[in-house]
Design a protein around this motif. Sequence first.
Motif, PDB file in Angstrom:
ATOM      1  N   LEU A 152      10.263  -6.511   0.813  1.00  0.00           N
ATOM      2  CA  LEU A 152      10.156  -5.332  -0.041  1.00  0.00           C
ATOM      3  C   LEU A 152       8.695  -4.966  -0.218  1.00  0.00           C
ATOM      4  CD1 LEU A 152      12.632  -6.529  -2.827  1.00  0.00           C
ATOM      5  CD2 LEU A 152      13.172  -5.329  -0.713  1.00  0.00           C
ATOM      6  N   ASP A 153       8.375  -3.695  -0.003  1.00  0.00           N
ATOM      7  CA  ASP A 153       7.003  -3.231  -0.179  1.00  0.00           C
ATOM      8  C   ASP A 153       6.627  -3.338  -1.657  1.00  0.00           C
ATOM      9  OD1 ASP A 153       4.640  -1.841  -0.457  1.00  0.00           O
ATOM     10  OD2 ASP A 153       5.144  -0.396   1.102  1.00  0.00           O
ATOM     11  N   PRO A 154       5.603  -4.166  -1.978  1.00  0.00           N
ATOM     12  CA  PRO A 154       5.268  -4.379  -3.383  1.00  0.00           C
ATOM     13  C   PRO A 154       4.785  -3.114  -4.095  1.00  0.00           C
ATOM     14  CG  PRO A 154       3.620  -5.369  -1.937  1.00  0.00           C
ATOM     15  CD  PRO A 154       4.765  -4.962  -1.078  1.00  0.00           C
ATOM     16  N   ARG A 155       4.405  -2.083  -3.330  1.00  0.00           N
ATOM     17  CA  ARG A 155       3.882  -0.870  -3.956  1.00  0.00           C
ATOM     18  C   ARG A 155       4.980   0.142  -4.300  1.00  0.00           C
ATOM     19  NH1 ARG A 155       0.592  -3.713  -4.225  1.00  0.00           N
ATOM     20  NH2 ARG A 155      -1.351  -4.003  -3.114  1.00  0.00           N
ATOM     21  N   MET A 156       6.217  -0.165  -3.963  1.00  0.00           N
ATOM     22  CA  MET A 156       7.273   0.839  -4.137  1.00  0.00           C
ATOM     23  C   MET A 156       8.207   0.451  -5.266  1.00  0.00           C
ATOM     24  SD  MET A 156       8.836   1.972  -0.536  1.00  0.00           S
ATOM     25  CE  MET A 156       8.022   3.092   0.565  1.00  0.00           C
TER      26      MET A 156
ATOM     27  N   GLU B 158      15.005   4.246   1.030  1.00  0.00           N
ATOM     28  CA  GLU B 158      14.104   4.491   2.154  1.00  0.00           C
ATOM     29  C   GLU B 158      14.813   4.898   3.458  1.00  0.00           C
ATOM     30  OE1 GLU B 158      11.608   1.301   3.820  1.00  0.00           O
ATOM     31  OE2 GLU B 158      10.023   2.793   3.862  1.00  0.00           O
TER      32      GLU B 158
ATOM     33  N   PRO C  99      20.665  -4.904 -12.513  1.00  0.00           N
ATOM     34  CA  PRO C  99      20.728  -4.346 -13.867  1.00  0.00           C
ATOM     35  C   PRO C  99      20.413  -2.855 -13.846  1.00  0.00           C
ATOM     36  CG  PRO C  99      18.797  -5.759 -13.603  1.00  0.00           C
ATOM     37  CD  PRO C  99      19.647  -5.952 -12.406  1.00  0.00           C
TER      38      PRO C  99
ATOM     39  N   ASP D  94      18.481  -0.913 -15.388  1.00  0.00           N
ATOM     40  CA  ASP D  94      17.108  -0.409 -15.476  1.00  0.00           C
ATOM     41  C   ASP D  94      16.260  -0.803 -14.271  1.00  0.00           C
ATOM     42  OD1 ASP D  94      17.014  -3.088 -15.967  1.00  0.00           O
ATOM     43  OD2 ASP D  94      15.373  -2.949 -17.420  1.00  0.00           O
TER      44      ASP D  94
ATOM     45  N   ASN E 277      13.596   1.769 -11.684  1.00  0.00           N
ATOM     46  CA  ASN E 277      12.211   2.202 -11.866  1.00  0.00           C
ATOM     47  C   ASN E 277      11.225   1.046 -11.804  1.00  0.00           C
ATOM     48  OD1 ASN E 277      12.892   4.892 -12.228  1.00  0.00           O
ATOM     49  ND2 ASN E 277      13.451   4.489 -14.367  1.00  0.00           N
ATOM     50  N   ARG E 278      11.750  -0.166 -11.550  1.00  0.00           N
ATOM     51  CA  ARG E 278      10.852  -1.317 -11.580  1.00  0.00           C
ATOM     52  C   ARG E 278      10.334  -1.644 -10.189  1.00  0.00           C
ATOM     53  NH1 ARG E 278      10.570  -3.527 -16.252  1.00  0.00           N
ATOM     54  NH2 ARG E 278      11.936  -2.673 -17.826  1.00  0.00           N
ATOM     55  N   TYR E 279       9.411  -2.621 -10.150  1.00  0.00           N
ATOM     56  CA  TYR E 279       8.757  -2.984  -8.897  1.00  0.00           C
ATOM     57  C   TYR E 279       9.192  -4.380  -8.475  1.00  0.00           C
ATOM     58  CZ  TYR E 279       5.979   1.175  -9.327  1.00  0.00           C
ATOM     59  OH  TYR E 279       5.598   2.476  -9.395  1.00  0.00           O
TER      60      TYR E 279
ATOM     61  N   HIS F  78       7.888  -7.180  -7.791  1.00  0.00           N
ATOM     62  CA  HIS F  78       7.357  -8.422  -8.374  1.00  0.00           C
ATOM     63  C   HIS F  78       7.998  -8.740  -9.718  1.00  0.00           C
ATOM     64  CE1 HIS F  78       4.774  -6.688 -11.582  1.00  0.00           C
ATOM     65  NE2 HIS F  78       4.780  -5.628 -10.788  1.00  0.00           N
ATOM     66  N   GLU F  79       8.768  -7.792 -10.278  1.00  0.00           N
ATOM     67  CA  GLU F  79       9.414  -8.066 -11.561  1.00  0.00           C
ATOM     68  C   GLU F  79      10.766  -8.747 -11.395  1.00  0.00           C
ATOM     69  OE1 GLU F  79       8.906  -4.696 -14.443  1.00  0.00           O
ATOM     70  OE2 GLU F  79       8.146  -3.660 -12.677  1.00  0.00           O
TER      71      GLU F  79
ATOM     72  N   ARG G  23      19.425  -1.718   0.141  1.00  0.00           N
ATOM     73  CA  ARG G  23      18.720  -0.866   1.097  1.00  0.00           C
ATOM     74  C   ARG G  23      19.457  -0.837   2.439  1.00  0.00           C
ATOM     75  NH1 ARG G  23      12.878  -2.731   2.591  1.00  0.00           N
ATOM     76  NH2 ARG G  23      14.047  -4.549   3.266  1.00  0.00           N
TER      77      ARG G  23
ATOM     78  N   PRO H  17       8.090  -0.251 -16.868  1.00  0.00           N
ATOM     79  CA  PRO H  17       7.950  -0.859 -15.544  1.00  0.00           C
ATOM     80  C   PRO H  17       6.486  -1.122 -15.239  1.00  0.00           C
ATOM     81  CG  PRO H  17       9.352   1.084 -15.449  1.00  0.00           C
ATOM     82  CD  PRO H  17       8.779   1.036 -16.818  1.00  0.00           C
TER      83      PRO H  17
ATOM     84  N   PRO I 240       2.116  -1.758  -9.780  1.00  0.00           N
ATOM     85  CA  PRO I 240       0.929  -2.553  -9.431  1.00  0.00           C
ATOM     86  C   PRO I 240      -0.356  -1.938  -9.974  1.00  0.00           C
ATOM     87  CG  PRO I 240       2.378  -2.294  -7.549  1.00  0.00           C
ATOM     88  CD  PRO I 240       2.955  -1.444  -8.637  1.00  0.00           C
TER      89      PRO I 240
ATOM     90  N   TYR J 163       9.135  -5.554   5.491  1.00  0.00           N
ATOM     91  CA  TYR J 163       9.469  -4.214   4.990  1.00  0.00           C
ATOM     92  C   TYR J 163       9.121  -3.128   6.004  1.00  0.00           C
ATOM     93  CZ  TYR J 163       4.653  -4.447   3.047  1.00  0.00           C
ATOM     94  OH  TYR J 163       3.316  -4.607   2.856  1.00  0.00           O
TER      95      TYR J 163
ATOM     96  N   TYR K 165       5.071   7.204   9.994  1.00  0.00           N
ATOM     97  CA  TYR K 165       5.695   6.943   8.702  1.00  0.00           C
ATOM     98  C   TYR K 165       5.273   5.573   8.185  1.00  0.00           C
ATOM     99  CZ  TYR K 165       9.246   5.860   5.221  1.00  0.00           C
ATOM    100  OH  TYR K 165       9.880   5.492   4.067  1.00  0.00           O
TER     101      TYR K 165
ATOM    102  N   HIS L 184       3.604   2.614   4.243  1.00  0.00           N
ATOM    103  CA  HIS L 184       3.499   1.187   3.931  1.00  0.00           C
ATOM    104  C   HIS L 184       2.105   0.618   4.153  1.00  0.00           C
ATOM    105  CE1 HIS L 184       7.721   0.772   3.133  1.00  0.00           C
ATOM    106  NE2 HIS L 184       8.044   1.271   4.315  1.00  0.00           N
TER     107      HIS L 184
END
Lengths: 314, 313, 311
Positions: free
Chosen positions: B97-101, B109, B135, B137, B140-142, B144-145, B158, C16, C19, C204, C217, C222
Amino acid sequence: MARFLLLRTVQALLVLLVMSFVIYGLIGLMPGDPIDLMMASNPGMTPEAAARLRAIYGLDQPLLLRYARWLWDALRGDLGFSRVHARPVLQVLLPALWQTCKLMLGGFTIAVLLSMLLGVLAALRPGDWIDGAISTVALAGVSVPVFWLALVLILVFAVNLHALPASGVGDGTWADTFWHMVLPVTTLALSIIGQFVRYVRAAMVDALRMDHVRTARAKGAGEGRIVLIHALRPALIPVVTVMALSFGGLFGGALITETMFAQPGMGKMIYDAILGNDYNLALSGLLFATLVTLLSNLAADLAYGWLDPRISVG
Amino acid sequence: MGRMLQGAPVSLLEVERISVHFSQGGGLFAKGRVLRAVEDVSFDIQPGETLALVGESGSGKTTLGHVVAGLRAPTQGTVRYAGQAIQVVFQDPFGALDPRMPVSAIIAEPLRIARRPAAEQRRRAGELAAQVGLPPDALNRYPHEFSGGQRQRIAIARALAPAPELVVADEPLSALDVSIGSQVLNLLRDLQRAHGLAYLFISHDLAVVNHLADRVAVLYLGRLVELAPRADLFARPSHPYTRALLDAAPRIGRRRGRGSALRGEMPSPMAPPPGCVFHPRCPKVQAICRVQPPLLGPAPNRRKVLSACHFAE
Amino acid sequence: MNVQLPITRPSAVEAPQSPWRLRLRRFRRHRTGMAALALLLLIVLFCLAAWPVQWWLGVDTTTTDLLARFDPPSAAHPLGTDDAGRDELVRLMVGGQISLLVGLIATAFGALLGTAIGVAAGYFGGRLDAVLMRFTDGMIALPLLPLLIVLGALDLTKLGFSPEFARSGAAGFWRVVVIISIVDWTGVARIVRAATLAIREADYIRAARVSGARAGYAILTHVLPNVASPLIVALTLTVGRVILFESVLSFLGFGIVPPTPSWGNMLNNAQELVTTAPMLAVLPGLLIFLSVIAVNLLGDGLRHAFDPRGE
């Protein structure tokens, strides 16, 4: 090892060849051309004579051909004639090279020794006030404009305290030469010492955390022995490489320092040659600077292979 | 998908004589060696079926999975796929999983890449998150949570987004601890029932395979050594390597190792042994095994069991 | 009895944690980083004050007054005048705008170049990687300052520009920006390449490729967001280096061309100033020094905030 050395030498020569062409091309793009300059200094010269000279010097020929001719002459040891100094380029180059060698070796040696001391001292107890002070000084060192540092040193030691000479190389005696080198060498050393201290400190902090250092400490080895034998040696490996690499970059510092302190070294020579449209001299000087940089890179590679027994180069 | 041809179902996936070779090293002076990661492998997968691909690490099972998913072109052979989409669930839920998404973007995706409308992406992400038991909610989370098991649920959601007929699951449980792993395993099985999914389930864990697979393919040094229905394979393995794998697997109520456990290490795929590649470690080795490579074929009197052994059971 | 269930997931009540939000929080706790940011903002404010101060004092950066050379500080000229009778304070402010702008724009150009080369080399690998990295190594092996001086000395008319443009202040500005950015991109290229290499094989990215994503893309969605943190730290340090490059080039006479002031060219004749008006020799350099220190400290703070071990 021999093959590695050969390979890197061939690579370096290739870079030098490419650079000689690039610089040759760039120099042709600088303002004015030699014949225009001759006409300017000799009002009696007719346009016909100028055209004839152009043909004689081969300036009417395409770039590649002119470059090939220059390269052929250069390989036979003929680097051409310096316009400003009215002497063969090599005769100007060699004394300047010697002057710059003194400056760079002096500054480099001082910077290396002092940065080892300060870097190790700072790394012993990361975060305490000694570390803080040394790290602050190092930060200042990497952030200061070298030419301004030179100005401030001149202002303090030459203008206000009258303690040291601000320019020139002195009357030729050993004592006077030394005296005149103090400020330039100090400036050059200060210009790289901040960077070096940061390397040494980081490498030492890592090294002191390594397992074998902890083992040595657990076995009751003395603190001095731990620092000098067990930590400094492995820490030196990356540091020496980085230091050797930056020796070539020191050339920029030497150029500034020599200009500021009016010392007739390579840096000032290149600077004056570019300002004075002395193409042959500028070209050769720049290539020499490139050569020095390439050699220091090669030295860095070799030092790395020699210091780290785990890495067999080749 | 599900097209009928003279009463016989057409395979969803047909893998035909796939080989994957990597050239290793090599540069200006040295000539590289060839690593034969997968060698002449064929199998098929029917709609809704689970084919497990088992083997030790280095047997080429992940490479084969990449070929099936289209991530790597085979050196030789063809892959025919009759469905619309294939998806992959990877082993490491932390790297998948891309940590920035945010999770909603991760799940949607495949739809975004296919340029589906934004409203559909949002709607599907919400549906899928609920289906895999995240869950409410979570969207909207990332990454790493979330815990490893939850991340694997996100990865599964996905994979389901483009409604694939086949999912390649590359050791999806091996990074999770046992209780979490069994929850994810149950989820995979529920999703299979709900959507009629087919799985190519790559695993080294025979207990998991026994739980989920319809058929099992055993890979050794990049070669398919046995391909059999699950019950047949577990009851009476045909290939000595399969038997050794079963014997080595820890089972409740039995101490491991019954004598015929594997000898030695798996040879390097750079230099496979001549003849049958398994012969240096085989308890049943004979002279012919050292010379003649066995071909994959039906075991004696067992039509559904394919085995590559001169002395197949 | 009514049992109150404990909240098992405390994160369920928090916002949330993207990062970037985490990093902002970590950066705010980094005291020297925050101090550096404050110092930098002060310097920027000082430079931007040029417009109101010019209007207030009724002075500008170019009007010379040979009768008022080296005037001491006064109400009309709070920091006195320079060797041509120009207001030193306003010149410091405007010169700072030029110096900082060169630092930012040249860093941005160099970052674009370096990122493009680094991503291409790292993502596509193979022969392209080998060629690009040999080129980068070659660039690193060059003596930068002499090369910059040659590039700064080029005759723009020989490159096909009109003589009017070649003499204009804009040409001087953009020349410095361009030559610094085509020389100082190698560090960025290496960092981006290394980060790209690490990310290229991430699952990913594989997942996106399975869904039909093309290289473009994958790179935009990414790779670039994930190389952003090492890149930003590297760029902060680059800004400092570029400011130093601009100052020394302008000082040597190959950078920003007078009468446009920059902190570097205000020291052009500093060797004389040292004896006649030491303040004029000290102030511009001090501002360069402070700016670069602030930028470097900011870089340290960002490095701390982006440290993956903290995530």
